[in-house]
Design a protein around this motif. Structure first.
Motif, short mmCIF file in Angstrom:
data_model
loop_
_atom_site.label_atom_id
_atom_site.label_comp_id
_atom_site.label_asym_id
_atom_site.label_seq_id
_atom_site.Cartn_x
_atom_site.Cartn_y
_atom_site.Cartn_z
N GLN A 76 0.82 -1.12 0.03
CA GLN A 76 0.16 0.12 -0.04
C GLN A 76 0.85 1.51 0.08
OE1 GLN A 76 -3.38 -0.52 -0.29
NE2 GLN A 76 -3.57 1.71 -0.63
N GLN A 77 2.12 1.13 0.73
CA GLN A 77 2.89 2.35 0.60
C GLN A 77 4.06 2.39 -0.60
OE1 GLN A 77 4.50 2.03 4.60
NE2 GLN A 77 2.42 2.35 5.71
N GLN A 78 4.64 1.26 -0.97
CA GLN A 78 5.52 1.31 -1.77
C GLN A 78 5.41 0.60 -3.31
OE1 GLN A 78 8.78 -0.58 0.10
NE2 GLN A 78 8.36 0.20 2.13
N SER A 79 4.18 0.10 -3.31
CA SER A 79 4.02 -0.65 -4.65
C SER A 79 3.96 0.41 -5.77
CB SER A 79 2.66 -1.29 -4.80
OG SER A 79 2.52 -2.06 -5.87
N PRO A 80 4.93 0.30 -6.97
CA PRO A 80 4.73 0.91 -8.01
C PRO A 80 3.67 1.05 -8.87
CG PRO A 80 6.87 -0.02 -7.83
CD PRO A 80 5.98 -0.89 -7.07
N ASP A 81 3.07 0.09 -8.93
CA ASP A 81 1.90 0.14 -9.79
C ASP A 81 0.71 0.88 -8.80
OD1 ASP A 81 2.53 -1.82 -12.00
OD2 ASP A 81 2.68 -3.31 -10.33
N LEU A 82 0.58 0.58 -7.64
CA LEU A 82 -0.30 1.56 -6.73
C LEU A 82 -0.12 3.01 -6.85
CD1 LEU A 82 -0.75 -0.84 -3.68
CD2 LEU A 82 -2.22 -0.65 -5.93
N LEU A 83 1.17 3.24 -6.85
CA LEU A 83 1.65 4.89 -7.09
C LEU A 83 1.40 5.19 -8.35
CD1 LEU A 83 5.10 4.75 -4.98
CD2 LEU A 83 2.73 5.48 -4.23
N ILE A 84 1.75 4.52 -9.33
CA ILE A 84 1.14 5.01 -10.60
C ILE A 84 -0.36 5.19 -10.99
CG2 ILE A 84 1.04 4.45 -13.21
CD1 ILE A 84 3.70 2.79 -12.57
N SER A 85 -1.21 4.24 -10.44
CA SER A 85 -2.73 4.27 -10.47
C SER A 85 -3.10 5.67 -9.58
CB SER A 85 -3.29 3.16 -9.81
OG SER A 85 -3.16 2.94 -8.74
N ALA A 86 -2.39 5.91 -8.61
CA ALA A 86 -2.90 7.12 -7.79
C ALA A 86 -2.44 8.40 -8.63
CB ALA A 86 -2.10 6.98 -6.53
N GLU A 87 -1.51 8.43 -9.28
CA GLU A 87 -0.97 9.49 -10.29
C GLU A 87 -1.98 9.78 -11.30
OE1 GLU A 87 1.01 11.79 -9.81
OE2 GLU A 87 1.70 10.91 -7.82
N ARG A 88 -2.54 8.77 -11.89
CA ARG A 88 -3.63 8.99 -12.58
C ARG A 88 -4.89 9.30 -12.54
NH1 ARG A 88 -2.62 2.67 -15.54
NH2 ARG A 88 -0.77 3.20 -16.58
N VAL A 89 -5.24 9.34 -11.12
CA VAL A 89 -6.58 9.57 -10.39
C VAL A 89 -6.19 11.34 -10.23
CG1 VAL A 89 -7.73 9.68 -8.41
CG2 VAL A 89 -7.03 7.48 -9.45
N LYS A 90 -5.13 11.73 -9.83
CA LYS A 90 -4.84 13.07 -9.72
C LYS A 90 -4.90 13.58 -11.11
CE LYS A 90 -1.50 12.47 -5.69
NZ LYS A 90 -0.09 12.62 -5.54
N GLN A 91 -4.51 13.01 -11.91
CA GLN A 91 -4.64 13.91 -13.47
C GLN A 91 -6.07 14.07 -13.84
OE1 GLN A 91 -2.05 11.50 -16.30
NE2 GLN A 91 -0.69 11.24 -14.86
N ALA A 92 -6.82 12.71 -13.71
CA ALA A 92 -8.50 12.79 -13.84
C ALA A 92 -8.86 13.74 -13.15
CB ALA A 92 -8.89 11.58 -13.57
#
Length: 472
Positions: A76-92
């Motif tokens: 939850q804190q370090q997974s690259p895939d989860l962090l990438i998906s979080a950035e996509r939410v910010k962009q949206a």
């Protein structure tokens, strides 16, 4: 004649505008796929006496593995895939804020100062200076609802991205759980392989001794040597798979494979939850990927409304104010100006671009509706398949446990006969090897049950609920 034509146009203009307004405001509801939901899934649990567990957002805790809980927390804190998906939410979200900016008027300011010189044919020079400051405000009136539709489309796109993030989180955590169980199973199988190799080495010594005493042939020695080499060779793929599985887990957790290590747990002692599947009709609100498909459909529906509004006249209001002087950097004495405009613009001909754009959005909506329908059917199939796999793997493990019990009984009897002198050592070692082999199969059956539980959790949405997400 020209006067009468103008009068006719002005007389019919309100009627035309009213008809256009009605056409623009007529928006269709978001279509829904026609799915015939069954009352229950086709597979029922064979263990009716065991209490089922409701799917919870922290579903991995039902396996009662402290190490797995730590892996999930680290992901939850370090997974690259989860962090990438979080950035996509910010962009949206930022895209949605850009669309919402149309709610407010546009305000601009300007300032200029300059000097010009000119020379006439007679040689006289003329010099002029000017300074001007001004402000302008403009606002597009959303008469047909097109701008509101664009905002609705952006909001639906943001929702879809947010749901995609939830779906990605579920998939990644399911992959972590499956990888963890796979690694534990490989550790158990590696330990069993070492036991089989030890038995083969003991048998080799016995065969060599019998050959030296003339009680065995060279073929017996070669056959047992082949068996020993085969046992040693079978260990290498297991060690390779264990290393690859550990490296894959490291990447999912955002760590380098070189710094990552795992502490083994007893796979056979791992809790296998009995999961309550609910009803098929509940699945639409329990899976984030289905919610994302529905949000895409809402966005397409809003795009249709925006495309229809683009066919109608655009109305905008503007106001401006300024102050100018004929001397540089001096606004006193100065001339003050102000004014306002109300404009109506209508595209008369563009080669059918706007009409075809509307048709394109309608075709896109039809495609998304079919995709949403297919996604629902696929989700129902995944739940059914997971239930079948969980049921079959459970029965296979029960059968394998009986096989292990019989192999243990056979080993005890063989040991008793060997101690009594009625059986040779080779029979004892063969009974031991058979027990290890069926124990290895039991480990694989337990792994199948655990993976089936993970797949079922994933197919059911992992405790995700659409209503909860929308109220956050």
């Amino acid at each position: 004649m020209q006067f009468h034509l103008k009068a006719l146009v002005f007389k019919q203009l309100p009627l035309v505008i009213a008809s256009l307004f009605v056409a623009a405001c007529t928006s269709t509801a978001v279509p829904k796929p026609d799915v015939n939901y069954a009352g229950n899934y086709s597979v029922a649990s064979t263990q009716s006496d065991i209490e089922t567990i409701a799917v919870d957002s922290r579903w991995w805790k039902s396996f009662q593995s402290a190490a797995l809980n730590e892996l999930m927390q680290a992901a939850q804190q370090q997974s690259p895939d989860l962090l990438i998906s979080a950035e996509r939410v910010k962009q949206a979200e930022l895209q949605m804020r850009i669309a919402n900016a149309s709610l407010f008027p546009s305000l601009s300011a300007s300032a200029s100062s300059g000097e010009s010189r000119s020379t006439s044919d007679g040689g006289s020079n003329t010099r002029s200076e000017s300074t001007r400051v001004g402000a302008n405000i403009s606002y597009e009136v959303d008469l047909w609802g097109g701008i509101a539709a664009e905002r609705a489309s952006a909001k639906a796109g943001y929702d879809a991205t947010r749901y995609d993030q939830d779906a990605a989180t579920l998939s990644i955590k399911a992959a972590i759980a499956s990888g963890w169980f796979q690694w534990l199973a490989l550790q158990e199988r590696i330990a069993t392989a070492h036991k089989n190799i030890a038995i083969a080495e003991r048998v080799q010594k016995i065969v060599d001794a019998r050959y030296n005493n003339g009680a065995a042939t060279a073929a017996d020695v070669a056959q047992q040597k082949t068996n020993l080499l085969t046992q040693r060779s079978s260990l290498l793929p297991l060690e390779l798979q264990a290393r690859q599985t550990q490296s894959a887990l490291a990447i999912l957790l955002g760590k380098t494979p070189q710094e990552f290590s795992l502490a083994a747990e007893n796979l056979l002692a791992m809790q296998v939850p009995q999961i309550a599947a609910g009803t098929p009709a509940d699945l639409v609100a329990r899976r984030p990927d289905l919610a994302a498909s529905e949000a895409d459909l809402r966005a397409a529906n809003a795009n249709i409304h925006a495309a229809r509004a683009a066919l109608l006249p655009g109305i905008s209001f503007g106001a401006n104010a300024g102050k100018s002087a004929s001397e540089l950097f001096s606004l006193n004495p100065a001339t003050q100006t102000s004014g306002w405009t109300l404009s109506l613009a209508q595209t008369l001909f563009n080669g059918g671009r706007l009409v075809n754009q509307k048709r394109l959005t309608e075709a896109r909506q039809s495609e998304l509706l079919l995709q949403y329908h297919k996604a629902i059917l696929t989700a129902l199939q995944e739940v059914d398949n997971a239930l079948v796999t969980a049921d079959i793997s459970q029965r296979q493990e029960t059968s394998q446990q009986e096989i292990v019990a019989n192999a243990e009984r056979s080993l005890r009897l063989t040991e008793a006969r060997y101690r009594a002198g009625t059986d040779d050592l080779l029979s004892l070692l063969d009974a031991q090897r058979s027990l290890f082999q069926v124990q290895d199969s039991l480990v694989q059956q337990r792994l199948s049950r655990l993976n089936a539980a993970v797949d079922l959790y994933k197919a059911l949405g992992g405790g995700w609920q659409l209503a909860q997400q929308d109220t956050e």
